[in-house]
Scaffold this motif. Sequence first.
Motif, short mmCIF file in Angstrom:
data_model
loop_
_atom_site.label_atom_id
_atom_site.label_comp_id
_atom_site.label_asym_id
_atom_site.label_seq_id
_atom_site.Cartn_x
_atom_site.Cartn_y
_atom_site.Cartn_z
N GLU A 1 3.34 -3.60 -9.52
CA GLU A 1 2.76 -4.51 -10.75
C GLU A 1 3.89 -5.77 -10.02
O GLU A 1 4.93 -5.71 -9.54
N ARG B 1 -2.94 -5.10 -13.81
CA ARG B 1 -4.10 -4.82 -13.05
C ARG B 1 -5.27 -4.32 -13.94
O ARG B 1 -6.28 -4.81 -14.12
N GLU C 1 -6.35 1.47 -6.93
CA GLU C 1 -5.44 0.62 -6.46
C GLU C 1 -3.68 0.88 -6.79
O GLU C 1 -3.77 1.25 -7.79
#
Lengths: 144, 741
Positions: A38, B95, A34
């Motif tokens: 951010e 993430r 991915e």
Amino acid sequence: MKLLGRDIDAGALLRAARERLEARGIRDEALPVEAEPEPVLEPLSFLVRALEEDEDPTVPIPATERGAPASLVRRVFRLACQSLIDEVLERQRRFNARVREADAQLSAEVIQLRARLEALEAAQRNGDRAALLAPRKPRRKRRG
Amino acid sequence: MAVHQLVPHFRLGDATAQAAVQFRALLRRLGHWGGLYGASRVPGTEALVQPLQALRVQPGDWVLLHHAIGSSLPSRLLHTQGRRGVVFHGLPSLRLHRGTPAERSVLAGRAQLSGMAAHVSVAIGLSEFASSELSRSGYGEVHTVPLFVEAERFAEERADPALRARLDSGALTLVSVGPMTREAHLEDLLALHREVLRIRPDARLVIAGAVDPTLGALESEAARTPGVTMLGEVSHGERVAVYRSGSVLVSMREQDGSGVGLLEAMASEVPVLAYAAGAVTATLGGAGVAFDEKRFALLAEVAMRLGTDPRLRGRVLSGQRRRLQVLGPGRSEERLSAALESAGLGRPPRPRRPARRKPRVGIVVQRYGPGITGGAEALAGQVVARLRPHWDIQVLTSCATDHLTWANALPAGESRVDGVSVLRFTNLRPRPMRELNARSRRVFGQSLDLGEEEAWMALQGPILPGLWRHLSERGGEYDGFVAFTYLFVSTAWSVPLVGDRTLLVPTAHDEEPLRFDAYAEVFERPRALLLLTPEELELIDRRFPRHARARVVGVGVEPPAVEPGRFRTRFELPGDYLLYVGRVERGKGIPGLLEGYRRLRAALPDAPTLVLAGDASMDVRAEGVRMLGRVSEQDKWDGLAGALAAVVPSPRESLSLLALEAFAVGTPMLGNAVSDVLRGHVERSRAGGTFQDAASFVEAVARVRRERAAMARAARRYASRYRWERVVDAYREEMDAMVRR
């Protein structure tokens, strides 16, 4: 896949690698990565949300946010009573931290606005009306 | 004005600490001084980093915050007077931390980053990647100042020998160095290693760096995988050993914020194979090998070739070396200078061409004043006295009289000593001798990074922030400086601030701290080095080959009228005696001298008395030994003139004024053979002898007794070279050349 490097013949290196893989009868697969950037957070909104989340000290801390397991003796003690206190204190500590941050943020904004106001007032006193006029509204076209 | 830096948690070896220390070194080179302040500090760094509460911002000062998660400093920065800036390394990936205990800290860190944007004048990213994050977070004035590595710190000889030997093998070895956080993608490193094992079953993967405690399962998996070595946190020397043992450095990071690990690998001459993300592409700049997809089977083949094909490896290493030259400290300095200038902080002004008759000269020395003993301090006092007629002098020094504690015994501020202006600055922290000795035992002989060296230097002291602020803000009021003693930070951190307007009198001798790379700039940045002996020049040539132009100037020795009988009468010394004058302490070689003297007494029934004069910090009571304590200048000269020989037992001397003073009154000298300087004096003068143990001491004394008359003549001849007028001329020539420039 691309190889990058000034000191290598990337094409030849990759080709040779692929040939060897084929000779070994291996199929290569790419791991999906991915690469989205951010997120950028707006601080005041974040702090308000964080305050809301920590507002009620009776709500236990989520399991994912608890620390590592304690030693046996401490664990017994915690089982007896300390865990509740710890959780409440942890919640309180965070709440205080967020309050401090929000206060810092808001007051910094106020200071900045105050400085700007002072500059504008000074400009007004000096008759520099141009400073007061920005930003101008777009003029309406006259009809007819 | 000062440029202070705030660090959330200061721990040597951490990226933020490394950046702060590096920035401060760069700032010094740009003429700016500033303190380091930590919201928390690990024990052992207290001398280098002050607590946040000690931060005092004066009008015009700058405060740079190194941002990291879990920091309480952003709110502090927002309410700090002065001009503000942010230094950004990168934050952990949200993430990768979703659902983990760190998620909320990561979120808070990102919110803090955005929150500071409107309130700072300058934002500095440590890579283009970090800078782009700053821009996205709302910062207007963003500059990229990449960190650098000093290649010499990663040379083969800096590798920890034990680990180097342990890791040495013919097997293909992939290495990964740095904190094993989620961002390091340990799972990807293991996946690649497994593919390599399919080609080379003896292949190894060596991982150096502390593992994130939340990655316990992955760590266990790594431990079960054949050929994997997890070293945990390593010292600098071990880090170099890991790099140097590697066939290929592999990086799977998807968010490398600074690229320092890649630079270290390049400096360690190991080919880099890195996932092209974050700061990787900009750092490599075409060097090494980057890849844009994680295809482990394919990458294993590439790693194999890179690690085993000598031609390919040679080409890649050669390109990495070229890249490293481009990314040196000079580039970081230029970038930081540009960032600060754009925010209105230019270099401090230089002096205008003087209209004054005499050049205004600042003398920088760790202690100064009457009654202060110490070779360098005495030399500084003599230089001031001799050059006063020619220069307008101000001495810049500490308030200390005691070199062991640096206690502030004298008042801060301006005073006059023998008609000369002396500006004293307060020492921030007493020297903790026990801690310093313990630290010295731990770090001497080890391979260190810049932070570890600076931590030792700070512990050594004296810490004089007032002096550094003075030089930074008012250095332009002086035409030039003469700084004494490279060793102390009073000089070491002053010289870069006023670099090319400084003449350094290093008084260097062969000692452990001289091996610190952190001292390189002290020898490289001055206008010229004024040395005491040819041996000192040889030593500096060996240690810092890029040193500034050097000139052996020496000192002048001019004895007063002497009466040996007066000394004998005053101290009741009817027979022969050997004389030592100086601090009576272990570091000066006194235990060895006492042992030699004990043997001398046993060997010679009529052995001369051993006379020790000076402040004592050890017990010297023994048969035939006379301890006089501190004696007057006249007593010293009288005593030297009447001595059978002067003894200089110190293994470390940069000049030995005592030897020259003894020669000047026709007295031979017995010196410690370990000292190149003392050996040099003896060989050139033929007026004495050297000793390396008790037996050779006995022999040397016997020889002096036999040849005393001839040695006395040789001593006087040799001493006649050391005249003040030559020394003064040399200092004046160098200063005039600097002022006229």
